[in-house]
Design a protein around this motif. Structure first.
Motif, PDB file in Angstrom:
ATOM      1  N   ASP A 215      -1.204  -3.475  -1.151  1.00  0.00           N
ATOM      2  CA  ASP A 215      -1.065  -4.850  -0.639  1.00  0.00           C
ATOM      3  C   ASP A 215       0.101  -5.010   0.326  1.00  0.00           C
ATOM      4  O   ASP A 215       0.204  -6.014   1.030  1.00  0.00           O
ATOM      5  CB  ASP A 215      -0.793  -5.850  -1.781  1.00  0.00           C
ATOM      6  N   GLU A 216       1.009  -4.069   0.333  1.00  0.00           N
ATOM      7  CA  GLU A 216       2.186  -4.186   1.202  1.00  0.00           C
ATOM      8  C   GLU A 216       1.886  -3.870   2.657  1.00  0.00           C
ATOM      9  O   GLU A 216       2.718  -4.098   3.525  1.00  0.00           O
ATOM     10  CB  GLU A 216       3.282  -3.213   0.742  1.00  0.00           C
ATOM     11  N   VAL A 217       0.725  -3.288   2.927  1.00  0.00           N
ATOM     12  CA  VAL A 217       0.429  -2.830   4.291  1.00  0.00           C
ATOM     13  C   VAL A 217      -0.746  -3.601   4.888  1.00  0.00           C
ATOM     14  O   VAL A 217      -1.823  -3.656   4.299  1.00  0.00           O
ATOM     15  CB  VAL A 217       0.102  -1.324   4.320  1.00  0.00           C
ATOM     16  N   THR A 218      -0.516  -4.209   6.055  1.00  0.00           N
ATOM     17  CA  THR A 218      -1.578  -4.940   6.741  1.00  0.00           C
ATOM     18  C   THR A 218      -1.935  -4.234   8.040  1.00  0.00           C
ATOM     19  O   THR A 218      -1.055  -3.823   8.800  1.00  0.00           O
ATOM     20  CB  THR A 218      -1.118  -6.386   7.051  1.00  0.00           C
ATOM     21  N   LEU A 219      -3.236  -4.098   8.264  1.00  0.00           N
ATOM     22  CA  LEU A 219      -3.728  -3.476   9.486  1.00  0.00           C
ATOM     23  C   LEU A 219      -3.897  -4.539  10.578  1.00  0.00           C
ATOM     24  O   LEU A 219      -4.607  -5.526  10.382  1.00  0.00           O
ATOM     25  CB  LEU A 219      -5.081  -2.808   9.194  1.00  0.00           C
ATOM     26  N   ILE A 220      -3.232  -4.332  11.707  1.00  0.00           N
ATOM     27  CA  ILE A 220      -3.438  -5.202  12.872  1.00  0.00           C
ATOM     28  C   ILE A 220      -4.391  -4.489  13.823  1.00  0.00           C
ATOM     29  O   ILE A 220      -4.139  -3.343  14.221  1.00  0.00           O
ATOM     30  CB  ILE A 220      -2.111  -5.501  13.609  1.00  0.00           C
ATOM     31  N   ALA A 221      -5.491  -5.152  14.179  1.00  0.00           N
ATOM     32  CA  ALA A 221      -6.430  -4.584  15.149  1.00  0.00           C
ATOM     33  C   ALA A 221      -5.907  -4.915  16.548  1.00  0.00           C
ATOM     34  O   ALA A 221      -5.862  -6.083  16.943  1.00  0.00           O
ATOM     35  CB  ALA A 221      -7.818  -5.181  14.938  1.00  0.00           C
ATOM     36  N   VAL A 222      -5.473  -3.898  17.270  1.00  0.00           N
ATOM     37  CA  VAL A 222      -4.920  -4.115  18.613  1.00  0.00           C
ATOM     38  C   VAL A 222      -6.071  -4.140  19.621  1.00  0.00           C
ATOM     39  O   VAL A 222      -6.679  -3.125  19.927  1.00  0.00           O
ATOM     40  CB  VAL A 222      -3.883  -3.037  18.975  1.00  0.00           C
ATOM     41  N   SER A 223      -6.352  -5.377  20.093  1.00  0.00           N
ATOM     42  CA  SER A 223      -7.590  -5.601  20.838  1.00  0.00           C
ATOM     43  C   SER A 223      -7.383  -5.775  22.337  1.00  0.00           C
ATOM     44  O   SER A 223      -8.301  -6.165  23.060  1.00  0.00           O
ATOM     45  CB  SER A 223      -8.283  -6.832  20.249  1.00  0.00           C
ATOM     46  N   LYS A 224      -6.192  -5.468  22.838  1.00  0.00           N
ATOM     47  CA  LYS A 224      -5.906  -5.619  24.276  1.00  0.00           C
ATOM     48  C   LYS A 224      -6.949  -4.896  25.120  1.00  0.00           C
ATOM     49  O   LYS A 224      -7.372  -3.794  24.753  1.00  0.00           O
ATOM     50  CB  LYS A 224      -4.500  -5.081  24.590  1.00  0.00           C
ATOM     51  N   THR A 225      -7.350  -5.521  26.209  1.00  0.00           N
ATOM     52  CA  THR A 225      -8.355  -5.055  27.184  1.00  0.00           C
ATOM     53  C   THR A 225      -9.799  -5.107  26.642  1.00  0.00           C
ATOM     54  O   THR A 225     -10.739  -4.882  27.393  1.00  0.00           O
ATOM     55  CB  THR A 225      -8.093  -3.619  27.733  1.00  0.00           C
TER      56      THR A 225
ATOM     57  N   ALA B 215     -13.138   0.790   8.398  1.00  0.00           N
ATOM     58  CA  ALA B 215     -13.227   1.324   7.031  1.00  0.00           C
ATOM     59  C   ALA B 215     -12.503   2.673   6.937  1.00  0.00           C
ATOM     60  O   ALA B 215     -11.785   2.945   5.959  1.00  0.00           O
ATOM     61  CB  ALA B 215     -14.694   1.474   6.631  1.00  0.00           C
ATOM     62  N   TYR B 216     -12.657   3.479   7.979  1.00  0.00           N
ATOM     63  CA  TYR B 216     -12.008   4.792   8.000  1.00  0.00           C
ATOM     64  C   TYR B 216     -10.483   4.658   8.043  1.00  0.00           C
ATOM     65  O   TYR B 216      -9.765   5.308   7.274  1.00  0.00           O
ATOM     66  CB  TYR B 216     -12.521   5.579   9.206  1.00  0.00           C
ATOM     67  N   VAL B 217      -9.988   3.796   8.936  1.00  0.00           N
ATOM     68  CA  VAL B 217      -8.536   3.594   9.040  1.00  0.00           C
ATOM     69  C   VAL B 217      -7.990   3.064   7.709  1.00  0.00           C
ATOM     70  O   VAL B 217      -6.965   3.530   7.202  1.00  0.00           O
ATOM     71  CB  VAL B 217      -8.189   2.618  10.201  1.00  0.00           C
ATOM     72  N   LYS B 218      -8.705   2.109   7.105  1.00  0.00           N
ATOM     73  CA  LYS B 218      -8.236   1.540   5.834  1.00  0.00           C
ATOM     74  C   LYS B 218      -8.197   2.593   4.731  1.00  0.00           C
ATOM     75  O   LYS B 218      -7.292   2.597   3.895  1.00  0.00           O
ATOM     76  CB  LYS B 218      -9.128   0.370   5.419  1.00  0.00           C
ATOM     77  N   LYS B 219      -9.174   3.500   4.760  1.00  0.00           N
ATOM     78  CA  LYS B 219      -9.200   4.565   3.755  1.00  0.00           C
ATOM     79  C   LYS B 219      -7.974   5.466   3.901  1.00  0.00           C
ATOM     80  O   LYS B 219      -7.365   5.884   2.913  1.00  0.00           O
ATOM     81  CB  LYS B 219     -10.489   5.388   3.923  1.00  0.00           C
ATOM     82  N   ARG B 220      -7.629   5.724   5.149  1.00  0.00           N
ATOM     83  CA  ARG B 220      -6.452   6.580   5.375  1.00  0.00           C
ATOM     84  C   ARG B 220      -5.152   5.845   5.034  1.00  0.00           C
ATOM     85  O   ARG B 220      -4.193   6.468   4.581  1.00  0.00           O
ATOM     86  CB  ARG B 220      -6.454   7.083   6.818  1.00  0.00           C
ATOM     87  N   ILE B 221      -5.115   4.544   5.243  1.00  0.00           N
ATOM     88  CA  ILE B 221      -3.936   3.766   4.811  1.00  0.00           C
ATOM     89  C   ILE B 221      -3.837   3.813   3.277  1.00  0.00           C
ATOM     90  O   ILE B 221      -2.762   4.035   2.720  1.00  0.00           O
ATOM     91  CB  ILE B 221      -4.017   2.301   5.314  1.00  0.00           C
ATOM     92  N   ASP B 222      -4.997   3.634   2.605  1.00  0.00           N
ATOM     93  CA  ASP B 222      -5.024   3.738   1.136  1.00  0.00           C
ATOM     94  C   ASP B 222      -4.414   5.053   0.682  1.00  0.00           C
ATOM     95  O   ASP B 222      -3.571   5.097  -0.216  1.00  0.00           O
ATOM     96  CB  ASP B 222      -6.479   3.726   0.606  1.00  0.00           C
ATOM     97  N   ALA B 223      -4.862   6.136   1.328  1.00  0.00           N
ATOM     98  CA  ALA B 223      -4.411   7.479   0.930  1.00  0.00           C
ATOM     99  C   ALA B 223      -2.908   7.632   1.156  1.00  0.00           C
ATOM    100  O   ALA B 223      -2.198   8.201   0.313  1.00  0.00           O
ATOM    101  CB  ALA B 223      -5.192   8.541   1.697  1.00  0.00           C
ATOM    102  N   ALA B 224      -2.429   7.101   2.294  1.00  0.00           N
ATOM    103  CA  ALA B 224      -0.992   7.212   2.595  1.00  0.00           C
ATOM    104  C   ALA B 224      -0.169   6.406   1.585  1.00  0.00           C
ATOM    105  O   ALA B 224       0.921   6.815   1.182  1.00  0.00           O
ATOM    106  CB  ALA B 224      -0.704   6.734   4.023  1.00  0.00           C
ATOM    107  N   CYS B 225      -0.701   5.252   1.147  1.00  0.00           N
ATOM    108  CA  CYS B 225      -0.021   4.448   0.122  1.00  0.00           C
ATOM    109  C   CYS B 225       0.034   5.216  -1.195  1.00  0.00           C
ATOM    110  O   CYS B 225       1.077   5.281  -1.844  1.00  0.00           O
ATOM    111  CB  CYS B 225      -0.750   3.116  -0.088  1.00  0.00           C
ATOM    112  N   THR B 226      -1.084   5.777  -1.579  1.00  0.00           N
ATOM    113  CA  THR B 226      -1.152   6.528  -2.836  1.00  0.00           C
ATOM    114  C   THR B 226      -0.161   7.682  -2.810  1.00  0.00           C
ATOM    115  O   THR B 226       0.623   7.881  -3.748  1.00  0.00           O
ATOM    116  CB  THR B 226      -2.586   7.080  -3.055  1.00  0.00           C
ATOM    117  N   LYS B 227      -0.174   8.397  -1.688  1.00  0.00           N
ATOM    118  CA  LYS B 227       0.692   9.572  -1.537  1.00  0.00           C
ATOM    119  C   LYS B 227       2.172   9.217  -1.655  1.00  0.00           C
ATOM    120  O   LYS B 227       2.950   9.982  -2.212  1.00  0.00           O
ATOM    121  CB  LYS B 227       0.404  10.174  -0.154  1.00  0.00           C
ATOM    122  N   SER B 228       2.541   8.043  -1.134  1.00  0.00           N
ATOM    123  CA  SER B 228       3.964   7.693  -1.125  1.00  0.00           C
ATOM    124  C   SER B 228       4.319   6.686  -2.224  1.00  0.00           C
ATOM    125  O   SER B 228       5.406   6.104  -2.216  1.00  0.00           O
ATOM    126  CB  SER B 228       4.351   7.149   0.258  1.00  0.00           C
ATOM    127  N   GLY B 229       3.380   6.453  -3.125  1.00  0.00           N
ATOM    128  CA  GLY B 229       3.660   5.570  -4.263  1.00  0.00           C
ATOM    129  C   GLY B 229       3.847   4.116  -3.878  1.00  0.00           C
ATOM    130  O   GLY B 229       4.573   3.374  -4.533  1.00  0.00           O
TER     131      GLY B 229
END
Ligand code: PLP
Length: 237
Positions: free
Chosen positions: A25-35, A7-21
C-alpha cells in the motif's frame, strides 16, 4: 495491451515490495502519459489507473478537461513560473519544485485561487548538467525556506535518475534521496509533512521501490515508446 502492461508493472512492484519487506500500500504507480492520446489514457483509466503524470502545462490542462474528474494529476516536468497559474487548481501534486522563486509563484497563485498546493522538492541527486533540480547540499535549506510560504505544503522529494543500462547503477542515487528525506524528517520542520519519495521510472522502478519509493513514474512500460516531433525535442533529455 495497456491493461496487460499495467498488470505486469504492478506485479513487479508487488515483488519488489515483498523482497524488501515493504507494505504494498505504500507504493503508488503513476502512469506517465505525456505525448499519448486521451484514448490511451482512457484505457489505463479503465484498467484502474487514477494517477497520471504529465510534463507540459498545456497538455495537462487539455487532458484534465477531457478525462474523468476523479483522476489525480501529477505535474512531473520542469515548470515555468508564468504557467503556474494554469495548473494550481488542477494538479494533485507538483513534483518538480526546485527553486524558491518557483515556490513563491505557486504560493501566490494558490492564494488567489483559494487552494493549498502539495509539492515535492526535485533533487538532482546525480548532479547531471542536463537535469533540473536542487543539489543534495542545498536541498534541506531550500525545504526550510519554502516551508515558510503560505498556500503550499511540502510533501516530500523527487528525483530523476540517469538513463542507465543496468538499473542497479541508480541504487546509490535512490539511497541518497532517501537519506536526505530521513534527514529532513528528523529536523521536524513546521509545515513540512515528509511522506512522499517520487523516484523510479520504466528502467529502474523496482530498484527505487526497494530503496523506499512511494511513487514510481512509469511511461514507456505502460504506454510504449514515445514519438517526439521536432518541436518537442527538449523532452528527450
Ligand atoms: C517521462 C518521464 C517519466 C517516465 O519515463 P519512462 O522511462 O517512459 O518510464 C518519469 N518521470 C519524469 C519526470 C518524466 O519526464
Amino acid at each position: 495491451m495497456i491493461a496487460e502492461n499495467i498488470a505486469y508493472v504492478k506485479k513487479r512492484i508487488d515483488a519488489a515490495c515483498t523482497k524488501s519487506g515493504r507494505n504494498r500500500d505504500e507504493v503508488t504507480l503513476i502512469a506517465v502519459s505525456k505525448t499519448k492520446p486521451v484514448s490511451m489514457l482512457m484505457e489505463a483509466y479503465d484498467a484502474g489507473c487514477r494517477d497520471f503524470g504529465e510534463n507540459k502545462v498545456q497538455e495537462l490542462v487539455e487532458k484534465y478537461e477531457q478525462m474523468p474528474k476523479d483522476i489525480r494529476w501529477h505535474m512531473i516536468g520542469h515548470l515555468q513560473r508564468n504557467k503556474v497559474k494554469y495548473i494550481v487548481d488542477k494538479v494533485y501534486l507538483i513534483h518538480s519544485v526546485d527553486s524558491l522563486r518557483l515556490a513563491e509563484e505557486i504560493s501566490k497563485e494558490a492564494g488567489k485561487k483559494g487552494v493549498t498546493v502539495s509539492i515535492l522538492i526535485e533533487v538532482n541527486v546525480a548532479e547531471e548538467e542536463s537535469k533540473f533540480g536542487t543539489t543534495c547540499k542545498d536541498a534541506i535549506s531550500l525545504v526550510e525556506e519554502i516551508s515558510k510560504l503560505p498556500h503550499l505544503q511540502i510533501k516530500g522529494l523527487m528525483t530523476i535518475a540517469p538513463y542507465v543500462e543496468n538499473p542497479e547503477e541508480n541504487r546509490q542515487y535512490f539511497e541518497k534521496l532517501h537519506q536526505i528525506y530521513v534527514d529532513i524528517i528528523r529536523k521536524n520542520i513546521d509545515n513540512v509533512c515528509m511522506e512522499v519519495l517520487s523516484m523510479g521510472m520504466t528502467g529502474d522502478y523496482e530498484v527505487a521501490v526497494t530503496q523506499g519509493a512511494t511513487y514510481v513514474r512509469v511511461g514507456t512500460g505502460i504506454f510504449g515508446e514515445r514519438q517526439y516531433s521536432v518541436d518537442r525535442m527538449e523532452d528527450l533529455s
